[in-house]
Scaffold this motif. Structure first.
Motif, PDB file in Angstrom:
ATOM      1  N   TYR A 213       0.930  -1.176   0.182  1.00 18.39           N
ATOM      2  CA  TYR A 213       0.001   0.157  -0.124  1.00 18.39           C
ATOM      3  C   TYR A 213       0.969   1.290  -0.193  1.00 18.39           C
ATOM      4  CZ  TYR A 213      -3.530  -3.461   1.737  1.00 18.39           C
ATOM      5  OH  TYR A 213      -4.028  -4.649   1.936  1.00 18.39           O
TER       6      TYR A 213
ATOM      7  N   PHE B   2       1.323   5.424   0.188  1.00 22.52           N
ATOM      8  CA  PHE B   2       0.523   7.077   0.748  1.00 22.52           C
ATOM      9  C   PHE B   2       1.633   8.166   0.405  1.00 22.52           C
ATOM     10  CE2 PHE B   2      -2.077   4.266   3.311  1.00 22.52           C
ATOM     11  CZ  PHE B   2      -1.485   3.033   3.215  1.00 22.52           C
TER      12      PHE B   2
ATOM     13  N   TYR C 150       1.977  11.920   1.934  1.00 23.69           N
ATOM     14  CA  TYR C 150       1.366  12.736   3.308  1.00 23.69           C
ATOM     15  C   TYR C 150       2.221  14.325   3.120  1.00 23.69           C
ATOM     16  CZ  TYR C 150      -0.332   9.005   6.083  1.00 23.69           C
ATOM     17  OH  TYR C 150      -0.969   7.844   6.521  1.00 23.69           O
TER      18      TYR C 150
ATOM     19  N   LEU D 182       1.285  15.715  10.075  1.00 20.42           N
ATOM     20  CA  LEU D 182       1.120  15.164   8.413  1.00 20.42           C
ATOM     21  C   LEU D 182      -0.288  14.955   8.455  1.00 20.42           C
ATOM     22  CD1 LEU D 182       4.201  14.437   9.285  1.00 20.42           C
ATOM     23  CD2 LEU D 182       3.955  12.634   7.739  1.00 20.42           C
TER      24      LEU D 182
ATOM     25  N   LEU E 271      -2.952  13.119   5.169  1.00 19.98           N
ATOM     26  CA  LEU E 271      -2.957  12.223   4.102  1.00 19.98           C
ATOM     27  C   LEU E 271      -3.384  13.049   2.888  1.00 19.98           C
ATOM     28  CD1 LEU E 271      -2.766   9.412   3.272  1.00 19.98           C
ATOM     29  CD2 LEU E 271      -5.388   9.310   3.464  1.00 19.98           C
TER      30      LEU E 271
ATOM     31  N   LYS F  37      -3.642   7.953  -1.396  1.00 23.08           N
ATOM     32  CA  LYS F  37      -3.242   6.542  -0.935  1.00 23.08           C
ATOM     33  C   LYS F  37      -3.624   5.752  -2.423  1.00 23.08           C
ATOM     34  CE  LYS F  37      -7.645   5.702   1.268  1.00 23.08           C
ATOM     35  NZ  LYS F  37      -8.628   5.542   2.542  1.00 23.08           N
TER      36      LYS F  37
ATOM     37  N   LEU G 233      -4.439   1.783  -2.816  1.00 18.52           N
ATOM     38  CA  LEU G 233      -4.779   0.528  -2.023  1.00 18.52           C
ATOM     39  C   LEU G 233      -4.590  -0.715  -2.902  1.00 18.52           C
ATOM     40  CD1 LEU G 233      -7.397   1.370   0.624  1.00 18.52           C
ATOM     41  CD2 LEU G 233      -5.092   1.414   0.801  1.00 18.52           C
TER      42      LEU G 233
ATOM     43  N   PHE H 142       5.867  13.679   2.234  1.00 25.42           N
ATOM     44  CA  PHE H 142       6.474  12.316   2.664  1.00 25.42           C
ATOM     45  C   PHE H 142       5.696  11.410   1.943  1.00 25.42           C
ATOM     46  CE2 PHE H 142       9.396  13.411   6.233  1.00 25.42           C
ATOM     47  CZ  PHE H 142       8.854  14.929   6.268  1.00 25.42           C
TER      48      PHE H 142
ATOM     49  N   PHE I  10       4.805   0.999   8.861  1.00 25.26           N
ATOM     50  CA  PHE I  10       4.776   1.866   7.894  1.00 25.26           C
ATOM     51  C   PHE I  10       6.042   2.510   7.677  1.00 25.26           C
ATOM     52  CE2 PHE I  10       0.268   2.863   7.222  1.00 25.26           C
ATOM     53  CZ  PHE I  10      -0.191   2.430   8.165  1.00 25.26           C
TER      54      PHE I  10
ATOM     55  N   PHE J 231       8.832   5.339   5.757  1.00 27.85           N
ATOM     56  CA  PHE J 231       8.708   6.721   5.273  1.00 27.85           C
ATOM     57  C   PHE J 231       9.994   6.995   4.745  1.00 27.85           C
ATOM     58  CE2 PHE J 231       4.629   8.876   6.873  1.00 27.85           C
ATOM     59  CZ  PHE J 231       4.335   7.724   7.923  1.00 27.85           C
ATOM     60  N   GLY J 232       9.859   7.871   3.502  1.00 27.59           N
ATOM     61  CA  GLY J 232      10.854   8.222   2.989  1.00 27.59           C
ATOM     62  C   GLY J 232      11.384   9.774   3.858  1.00 27.59           C
TER      63      GLY J 232
ATOM     64  N   TYR K  98       6.335   8.680  16.780  1.00 29.63           N
ATOM     65  CA  TYR K  98       7.392   9.014  15.707  1.00 29.63           C
ATOM     66  C   TYR K  98       8.253  10.147  16.181  1.00 29.63           C
ATOM     67  CZ  TYR K  98       5.139   5.850  12.295  1.00 29.63           C
ATOM     68  OH  TYR K  98       4.440   5.124  11.615  1.00 29.63           O
TER      69      TYR K  98
ATOM     70  N   LEU L 125      10.649  10.227   9.404  1.00 33.55           N
ATOM     71  CA  LEU L 125      10.091   9.850  10.493  1.00 33.55           C
ATOM     72  C   LEU L 125      10.653   8.488  10.921  1.00 33.55           C
ATOM     73  CD1 LEU L 125       7.972  11.651   9.219  1.00 33.55           C
ATOM     74  CD2 LEU L 125       6.100  10.480  10.513  1.00 33.55           C
TER      75      LEU L 125
ATOM     76  N   PHE M 233      -2.379  11.702  11.933  1.00 33.77           N
ATOM     77  CA  PHE M 233      -1.280  12.420  12.986  1.00 33.77           C
ATOM     78  C   PHE M 233      -1.832  13.373  13.710  1.00 33.77           C
ATOM     79  CE2 PHE M 233       2.868  10.358  11.781  1.00 33.77           C
ATOM     80  CZ  PHE M 233       2.274   9.874  10.539  1.00 33.77           C
TER      81      PHE M 233
END
Lengths: 114, 116
Positions: A32, A34, A36, A44, A46, A49, A51, A90, A102, A104-105, B35, B43, B107
């Motif tokens: 999945y 996403f 943000y 953050l 959303l 997304k 799915l 992100f 999850f 994250f970059g 986080y 994060l 968040f």
């Protein structure tokens, strides 16, 4: 474990120009995806997304992203940016087999100039 | 909409102090997360809780502990704050088991902690 790469730490762009923010992830397992957005001094929220289904996903504020399984990418695009789009973006990934985790970059700061 | 509330937006503490960061969510979510966000690092997950009194270590748990006594509240504790814990702390929640199979994180606004 996934590794999420956002190659561009900063992207400067003029108002009304198009923009693409790049995101690549490491593993080709079912995922999945996403995006943000974080406005200054905020949490953050959303943006959009993926799915399943159509690989082109539309989100809020005119943003869209395309899932490319063969290239393990999920790039974010907007055809015409506004000053108000200035924020940090992100990319995040979770795997079907462990969707509570999850990855994250490191984020891309979009700076829209007048 | 789900709301995740972090009680303190800005805190300034001294080295060695005990610090509590509180997070409350109002939509009966199963999962809650803490986080840490630092420039250029994105994060990083500190701790994760999937049920009351349950917790799992994330990627950087050292120097932190958590408490989840009620479903809606998840606290992050710095037993003895250090300057390298100066950071932005983000709380998030997600539904848990979702029919579509995907959890989406919601968040809070973040707590910016400065340790002097």
């Amino acid at each position: 474990a996934q590794s999420v790469t956002q190659l561009d730490s900063q992207v400067p762009v003029f108002e009304e120009a198009p923009v693409e923010l790049r995101c690549n992830y490491s593993s080709s397992v079912s995922v999945y995806l996403f995006w943000y957005v974080q406005y200054p001094n905020q949490g953050l929220q959303l943006l959009l997304k993926y799915l399943s289904g159509s690989t082109l996903v539309k989100g809020i504020n005119g943003f869209e992203a395309e899932f490319n399984k063969s290239q393990t990418s999920f790039h974010l695009r907007k055809p015409s940016v506004h000053i108000s789009d200035t924020a940090e973006y992100f990319c995040a990934v979770s795997e079907h087999k462990d969707f509570n985790k999850f990855y994250f970059g490191s984020g891309t700061k979009l700076n829209v100039k007048p | 909409d789900v709301k995740v509330t972090q009680s303190s937006r800005y805190l300034v503490k001294r080295t060695g102090e005990k610090v509590f960061l509180e997070c409350v969510q109002d939509m009966d979510h199963e999962n809650m997360f803490w986080y840490r966000q630092d420039p250029g690092l994105g994060l990083r997950l500190i701790y994760f809780s999937y049920d009351v009194k349950m917790k799992e270590k994330g990627d950087i748990p050292e120097g932190y502990s958590v408490s989840r006594e009620k479903k809606e509240r998840f606290s992050l504790i710095l037993e003895s704050a250090s300057t390298n814990q100066t950071s932005m702390y983000l709380c998030a929640s997600s539904p848990g088991t979702v029919p579509s199979g995907a959890n989406v994180l919601t968040f809070g606004a973040g707590s910016r902690l400065t340790v002097l």
